[in-house]
Write a protein that holds these residues in place. Structure first.
Motif, PDB file in Angstrom:
ATOM      1  N   PHE A 462      -2.880  -0.786   6.694  1.00 18.45           N
ATOM      2  CA  PHE A 462      -1.817  -0.187   6.149  1.00 18.45           C
ATOM      3  C   PHE A 462      -2.423   0.887   5.310  1.00 18.45           C
ATOM      4  O   PHE A 462      -1.259   1.675   4.371  1.00 18.45           O
ATOM      5  CB  PHE A 462      -0.984  -1.257   5.222  1.00 18.45           C
ATOM      6  CG  PHE A 462      -0.226  -2.244   5.925  1.00 18.45           C
ATOM      7  CD1 PHE A 462       1.109  -2.139   6.355  1.00 18.45           C
ATOM      8  CD2 PHE A 462      -0.773  -3.444   6.405  1.00 18.45           C
ATOM      9  CE1 PHE A 462       1.755  -2.923   7.347  1.00 18.45           C
ATOM     10  CE2 PHE A 462      -0.125  -4.330   7.037  1.00 18.45           C
ATOM     11  CZ  PHE A 462       1.083  -4.141   7.689  1.00 18.45           C
ATOM     12  N   GLY A 463      -3.506   1.203   5.218  1.00 19.38           N
ATOM     13  CA  GLY A 463      -4.174   2.200   4.325  1.00 19.38           C
ATOM     14  C   GLY A 463      -4.828   1.580   2.902  1.00 19.38           C
ATOM     15  O   GLY A 463      -4.350   0.663   2.602  1.00 19.38           O
ATOM     16  N   ASP A 464      -5.382   2.373   2.314  1.00 16.94           N
ATOM     17  CA  ASP A 464      -5.919   1.882   1.173  1.00 16.94           C
ATOM     18  C   ASP A 464      -5.045   2.067   0.004  1.00 16.94           C
ATOM     19  O   ASP A 464      -4.327   3.010   0.032  1.00 16.94           O
ATOM     20  CB  ASP A 464      -7.479   2.636   1.033  1.00 16.94           C
ATOM     21  CG  ASP A 464      -8.604   2.445   1.811  1.00 16.94           C
ATOM     22  OD1 ASP A 464      -8.538   1.254   2.432  1.00 16.94           O
ATOM     23  OD2 ASP A 464      -9.417   3.146   2.012  1.00 16.94           O
ATOM     24  N   PRO A 465      -5.325   1.267  -1.187  1.00 17.85           N
ATOM     25  CA  PRO A 465      -4.299   1.449  -2.120  1.00 17.85           C
ATOM     26  C   PRO A 465      -4.638   2.725  -2.988  1.00 17.85           C
ATOM     27  O   PRO A 465      -5.581   3.203  -2.929  1.00 17.85           O
ATOM     28  CB  PRO A 465      -4.803   0.093  -3.009  1.00 17.85           C
ATOM     29  CG  PRO A 465      -5.624  -1.003  -2.036  1.00 17.85           C
ATOM     30  CD  PRO A 465      -6.162   0.019  -1.206  1.00 17.85           C
ATOM     31  N   GLY A 466      -3.440   3.392  -3.194  1.00 16.26           N
ATOM     32  CA  GLY A 466      -3.317   4.350  -3.849  1.00 16.26           C
ATOM     33  C   GLY A 466      -3.182   5.784  -2.965  1.00 16.26           C
ATOM     34  O   GLY A 466      -2.691   6.663  -3.675  1.00 16.26           O
ATOM     35  N   GLU A 467      -3.368   5.504  -1.647  1.00 10.01           N
ATOM     36  CA  GLU A 467      -2.911   6.582  -0.702  1.00 10.01           C
ATOM     37  C   GLU A 467      -1.712   6.788  -0.724  1.00 10.01           C
ATOM     38  O   GLU A 467      -1.093   8.010  -0.486  1.00 10.01           O
ATOM     39  CB  GLU A 467      -3.420   6.029   0.737  1.00 10.01           C
ATOM     40  CG  GLU A 467      -4.995   6.280   0.759  1.00 10.01           C
ATOM     41  CD  GLU A 467      -5.494   5.798   2.052  1.00 10.01           C
ATOM     42  OE1 GLU A 467      -6.676   6.092   2.602  1.00 10.01           O
ATOM     43  OE2 GLU A 467      -4.654   5.456   3.051  1.00 10.01           O
ATOM     44  N   ALA A 468      -0.700   5.836  -0.875  1.00 10.29           N
ATOM     45  CA  ALA A 468       0.795   6.023  -1.023  1.00 10.29           C
ATOM     46  C   ALA A 468       1.336   4.694  -1.316  1.00 10.29           C
ATOM     47  O   ALA A 468       0.697   3.547  -1.575  1.00 10.29           O
ATOM     48  CB  ALA A 468       1.423   6.034   0.583  1.00 10.29           C
ATOM     49  N   PRO A 469       2.536   4.699  -2.109  1.00  9.11           N
ATOM     50  CA  PRO A 469       3.126   3.437  -2.755  1.00  9.11           C
ATOM     51  C   PRO A 469       3.113   2.433  -2.074  1.00  9.11           C
ATOM     52  O   PRO A 469       3.697   2.576  -0.670  1.00  9.11           O
ATOM     53  CB  PRO A 469       4.440   3.907  -3.537  1.00  9.11           C
ATOM     54  CG  PRO A 469       4.085   5.535  -3.670  1.00  9.11           C
ATOM     55  CD  PRO A 469       3.314   6.001  -2.409  1.00  9.11           C
ATOM     56  N   ARG A 470       2.666   1.105  -2.349  1.00  7.77           N
ATOM     57  CA  ARG A 470       2.913  -0.028  -1.465  1.00  7.77           C
ATOM     58  C   ARG A 470       3.376  -1.071  -1.962  1.00  7.77           C
ATOM     59  O   ARG A 470       3.286  -1.088  -3.472  1.00  7.77           O
ATOM     60  CB  ARG A 470       1.508  -0.431  -0.960  1.00  7.77           C
ATOM     61  CG  ARG A 470       0.601   0.661  -0.102  1.00  7.77           C
ATOM     62  CD  ARG A 470       0.791  -0.032   1.459  1.00  7.77           C
ATOM     63  NE  ARG A 470       0.359  -1.115   1.501  1.00  7.77           N
ATOM     64  CZ  ARG A 470      -0.891  -1.254   1.707  1.00  7.77           C
ATOM     65  NH1 ARG A 470      -1.976  -0.048   1.633  1.00  7.77           N
ATOM     66  NH2 ARG A 470      -1.911  -2.464   2.074  1.00  7.77           N
ATOM     67  N   PRO A 471       4.025  -2.087  -1.542  1.00  2.00           N
ATOM     68  CA  PRO A 471       4.470  -3.437  -2.157  1.00  2.00           C
ATOM     69  C   PRO A 471       3.099  -4.019  -2.963  1.00  2.00           C
ATOM     70  O   PRO A 471       2.314  -4.238  -2.378  1.00  2.00           O
ATOM     71  CB  PRO A 471       5.213  -4.008  -1.334  1.00  2.00           C
ATOM     72  CG  PRO A 471       4.760  -3.607   0.072  1.00  2.00           C
ATOM     73  CD  PRO A 471       4.487  -2.294  -0.119  1.00  2.00           C
ATOM     74  N   VAL A 472       3.401  -4.364  -4.163  1.00  5.08           N
ATOM     75  CA  VAL A 472       2.310  -5.140  -4.934  1.00  5.08           C
ATOM     76  C   VAL A 472       2.700  -6.304  -5.483  1.00  5.08           C
ATOM     77  O   VAL A 472       3.830  -6.379  -6.164  1.00  5.08           O
ATOM     78  CB  VAL A 472       1.807  -4.064  -5.831  1.00  5.08           C
ATOM     79  CG1 VAL A 472       0.722  -4.796  -6.925  1.00  5.08           C
ATOM     80  CG2 VAL A 472       1.068  -2.806  -5.396  1.00  5.08           C
ATOM     81  N   HIS A 473       2.099  -7.304  -5.268  1.00  6.96           N
ATOM     82  CA  HIS A 473       2.127  -8.607  -5.956  1.00  6.96           C
ATOM     83  C   HIS A 473       0.872  -8.770  -7.168  1.00  6.96           C
ATOM     84  O   HIS A 473      -0.081  -8.869  -6.613  1.00  6.96           O
ATOM     85  CB  HIS A 473       1.871  -9.807  -4.811  1.00  6.96           C
ATOM     86  CG  HIS A 473       1.890 -11.224  -5.388  1.00  6.96           C
ATOM     87  ND1 HIS A 473       1.701 -12.348  -4.694  1.00  6.96           N
ATOM     88  CD2 HIS A 473       2.190 -11.712  -6.671  1.00  6.96           C
ATOM     89  CE1 HIS A 473       1.716 -13.279  -5.368  1.00  6.96           C
ATOM     90  NE2 HIS A 473       2.082 -12.995  -6.612  1.00  6.96           N
ATOM     91  N   LEU A 474       1.617  -8.653  -8.281  1.00 12.92           N
ATOM     92  CA  LEU A 474       0.541  -8.811  -9.318  1.00 12.92           C
ATOM     93  C   LEU A 474       0.511 -10.148 -10.155  1.00 12.92           C
ATOM     94  O   LEU A 474       1.536 -10.499 -10.655  1.00 12.92           O
ATOM     95  CB  LEU A 474       0.919  -7.667 -10.313  1.00 12.92           C
ATOM     96  CG  LEU A 474      -0.005  -7.319 -11.707  1.00 12.92           C
ATOM     97  CD1 LEU A 474      -1.348  -7.059 -11.317  1.00 12.92           C
ATOM     98  CD2 LEU A 474       0.663  -6.281 -12.689  1.00 12.92           C
ATOM     99  N   TYR A 475      -0.923 -10.722 -10.163  1.00 13.20           N
ATOM    100  CA  TYR A 475      -0.877 -11.966 -10.884  1.00 13.20           C
ATOM    101  C   TYR A 475      -1.825 -11.850 -12.028  1.00 13.20           C
ATOM    102  O   TYR A 475      -2.526 -10.866 -12.321  1.00 13.20           O
ATOM    103  CB  TYR A 475      -1.706 -12.975  -9.919  1.00 13.20           C
ATOM    104  CG  TYR A 475      -1.855 -14.298 -10.091  1.00 13.20           C
ATOM    105  CD1 TYR A 475      -0.794 -15.287 -10.007  1.00 13.20           C
ATOM    106  CD2 TYR A 475      -2.950 -14.609 -11.038  1.00 13.20           C
ATOM    107  CE1 TYR A 475      -0.861 -16.406 -10.218  1.00 13.20           C
ATOM    108  CE2 TYR A 475      -2.716 -16.159 -11.280  1.00 13.20           C
ATOM    109  CZ  TYR A 475      -2.178 -16.954 -11.132  1.00 13.20           C
ATOM    110  OH  TYR A 475      -2.198 -18.091 -11.564  1.00 13.20           O
ATOM    111  N   GLY A 476      -1.394 -12.801 -13.066  1.00 13.26           N
ATOM    112  CA  GLY A 476      -1.993 -12.680 -14.422  1.00 13.26           C
ATOM    113  C   GLY A 476      -2.028 -14.197 -14.867  1.00 13.26           C
ATOM    114  O   GLY A 476      -1.156 -15.243 -14.859  1.00 13.26           O
TER     115      GLY A 476
END
Length: 704
Positions: A462-476
């Motif tokens: 799907f390409g490297d992160p930052g090349e185009a906006p992608r859906p992101v699941h952010l955990y903390g």
């Protein structure tokens, strides 16, 4: 969301007038009545919430089934763990397709000098195999089953196991004769987890809890005698301290350990005379933590003590076991930024765990030279630890290893040569290729300029992160100095293969960057945890990794508090928030010392009961009390369990009711027979995770 789902009416919790008064502050809490767990009206409300959530997510049933089948199809359901040597046996676990729980087994050694574990095939018969405990049999007829204690005596003739069938983490210990197969009459109810045999197999050492669910007493039970005659080995009256006990690997001592969030104390009991008086190693001193390991150096019993007395990131010293408060030999001096984590001692060498540059490391300790040699690994992000090393004098050290892209791996490290021997890598079926996935670490600037590490994992197609906006699941998470390690997850592949980037925000309050990182995210600095997470989200948005409409956050327990806080701080930055067993009514809980864990938690959060400044600070961020009017909240799913003793179900129940008042789209899912860890059984756990992931994928707009 379908039109029918959108038209459903959520449950409305009744409002009552209950006032909480502290430090001259009167707070009306209309939903506190939901705390009455035995009230039929409370149960009816929770069941109505479950019915509403089921109806609202009914359109995702097909996706849930697909995700569940993806998890199942990638998992080798019939499998065996790598055998671990103890005494005359190899011990290992089995899983069998279609069965919820594991099976504990053993097989005899080929010879006394056999240190190479047998390679076991999942469907092949193991010569001489004995089934010690089949949890599927023990769990028959139970809606919930959890194993909290499991131990085999050193001579291999007896086994103990502790079982919880409610989810409240209170275990009943039973004993089995492994020679005859007979269940012995010894049965010890209402114990805490972690019971063990004495080295001679005559006794069981176990702990019990007080009314606030704090392990406070260590007991000694002699096999074959009535439980009401058990001897109290140690009792700790101070409500800030948890108590535990275990034998040194050398079997020379029983160590009784006491700990609060910031202070510890350990006591020694001669294992050959367990009724003897315990002797303190170092008397407790507020703010000083230490951990003890026994070794024999030049014929002398010594104790290696890892401590933070004047050493923020800890120091390792050696003392005489006969005089532990005497002279200290510095073995590994304090080095700021290199957080020493723990030491395991063996007859001829030790292994030290530490954290450097945000990653956990392992080093071999030479007793004579007091030197450490690090065990090297190739990946830029990884997690490593020791495990399955019960023997006192092995030539090999068992390691567990993994990364975001490398499945869980078991190595034996040959100490004499430094060679890593691959014993097993977790099979991932369906043609999994680690090279198809990438992992990296980036840095986000917090409000005060602090650089916060962010871990990323993605599918390269799907390409490297930052090349185009992608859906992101952010955990903390960000509490208790707990670090989120770069670990592999089969369920996560169902996200990555749909183009989702999984990210971890290593916020302050965790331990990733050393002890100061933790100190800067607790007590009156707790807000840093929340603002760090928001800063990471905004960095990912500004950097073109994602958009607010394609960003979902997740956290559980104390990480659930983080989720509630960021929902209030920056609702516009997230499309959805998944909160597992969330600690969202933190102030109410921490004000009540009769509740489980409260008093010991004061070292982490502060004591709002007696300190007006702490009260005001906690009130300023606790999620339930800071739900905002006039803002658009992201979609929220809160998952809890009725029998959770750590974060009570009432917290997310109240939170969801309050969120609904301001028009938030909030769902509550309450497991009616489960505890803090959720449902029991691996298939049930997979279905639970499939439910959460289907909701998450739907919010991200990638549901298929």
């Amino acid at each position: 969301m379908t039109t029918d789902a959108a038209s459903l009416t959520p449950p409305v919790a009744a409002r009552t007038t209950i006032v909480r008064s502290h430090h001259g502050d009167d707070v009306e809490d209309p939903y506190e009545w939901l705390r009455a767990k035995d009230d039929p009206a409370v149960i009816a409300h929770l069941e109505a919430e479950n019915a509403y959530t089921a109806a609202r997510t009914a359109h995702l049933s097909g996706l849930r089934d697909r995700v569940f089948e993806e998890i199942r199809s990638r998992t080798q359901e019939t499998d065996l763990s790598v055998p671990s040597r103890q005494g005359h046996w190899w011990y290992y676990g089995r899983t069998v397709a279609g069965k919820q729980y594991g099976i504990q087994c053993r097989a005899p050694l080929a010879s006394a000098d056999d240190w190479t574990p047998p390679v076991l095939a999942p469907d092949a018969e193991v010569p001489g195999e004995q089934i010690l405990l089949d949890s599927n049999v023990e769990a028959e007829g139970q809606e919930f089953f959890s194993l909290g204690s499991f131990d085999v005596s050193t001579d291999g003739t007896r086994m103990l196991f502790g079982v919880d069938v409610a989810g409240d983490e209170r275990y009943t210990i039973r004993v089995r004769d492994l020679v005859t197969g007979e269940q012995l009459p010894d049965e010890i109810p209402d114990t805490f987890a972690g019971a063990s045999f004495s080295p001679d197999g005559r006794f069981i050492v176990y702990t019990t809890v007080d009314d606030a669910w704090r392990p406070d007493t260590v007991w000694l039970h002699e096999i074959g005698t009535p439980v009401d005659g058990d001897v109290t080995l140690f009792h700790e009256p101070d409500e800030r301290y948890w108590v535990g006990a275990g034998f040194t690997r050398s079997e020379r001592y029983l160590v009784i350990s006491l700990g609060s969030s910031i202070t510890s104390e350990e006591w020694l009991v001669d294992a050959a005379d367990l009724r003897s008086e315990p002797r303190v190693i170092w008397p407790r001193r507020e703010g000083v933590e230490y951990d003890v390991s026994h070794a024999v150096v030049d014929g002398e019993d010594v104790l290696y003590i890892l401590h933070n007395d004047g050493a923020l990131d800890f120091e390792l010293v050696r003392v005489s076991a006969a005089d532990p408060q005497g002279a200290r030999l510095s073995v590994i001096p304090h080095r700021p930024g290199i957080r020493l984590l723990g030491l395991s001692t063996f007859r001829d060498w030790g292994v030290i765990g530490y954290r450097r540059e945000g990653l956990a490391r392992l080093g071999m300790l030479d007793y004579d030279a007091s030197s450490v040699s690090e065990i090297a690994f190739d990946e830029p992000l990884y997690s490593v630890g020791t495990g399955g090393n019960p023997e006192w004098a092995p030539p090999l050290l068992r390691l567990s290893y993994g990364s975001f892209v490398t499945p869980g791996t078991v190595f034996d490290y040959e100490v004499a040569t430094g060679e890593l021997l691959l014993r097993k890598r977790q099979p991932v079926l369906g043609g999994y290729d680690p090279a198809a996935y990438g992992q990296a670490r980036v840095w986000a600037a917090a409000d005060d300029g602090t650089q916060v590490p962010v871990s990323l994992v993605w599918k390269r197609a799907f390409g490297d992160p930052g090349e185009a906006p992608r859906p992101v699941h952010l955990y903390g998470y960000g509490s208790y100095e707990h670090s989120i390690e770069p670990g592999f997850s089969v369920p996560r592949l169902s996200e990555l293969d749909r183009g989702v980037v999984f990210a971890v925000a290593h916020v302050r309050g965790g331990g990733e960057m050393g002890r100061q990182w933790y100190e800067d995210g607790k007590l009156l600095a707790k807000r840093n945890t929340f603002t760090d997470f928001v800063a990471v989200a905004e960095h990912l948005i500004r950097g073109g990794y994602t958009t607010a409409e394609r960003l979902v956050a997740e956290g559980g327990s104390a990480g659930g508090l983080l989720m509630g806080a960021v929902a209030n701080l920056a609702p516009e930055s997230f499309a959805g928030i998944l909160a597992d067993v969330p600690f969202v009514d933190a102030l109410t809980t921490i004000l009540d010392p009769s509740l489980p864990l409260t008093v010991i938690e004061w070292d982490e959060w502060g004591d709002p009961l007696h300190d007006a400044d702490v009260y005001a600070y906690m009130k300023s961020y606790t999620p339930y009390e800071n739900v905002r009017e006039g803002v658009r909240y992201p979609r929220i799913l809160a998952v809890t369990s009725l029998n959770d003793t750590r974060v009570l179900y009432v917290e997310p129940a109240k939170w969801v009711a309050r969120l609904r008042e301001v028009g938030a789209d909030a769902l509550l899912k309450c497991e009616m027979v489960a505890g803090h860890g959720g449902v029991s059984g691996r298939y049930n756990a997979w279905r639970e995770r499939a439910f959460e992931l289907a909701w998450l994928l739907d919010v991200l707009g990638v549901a298929d």
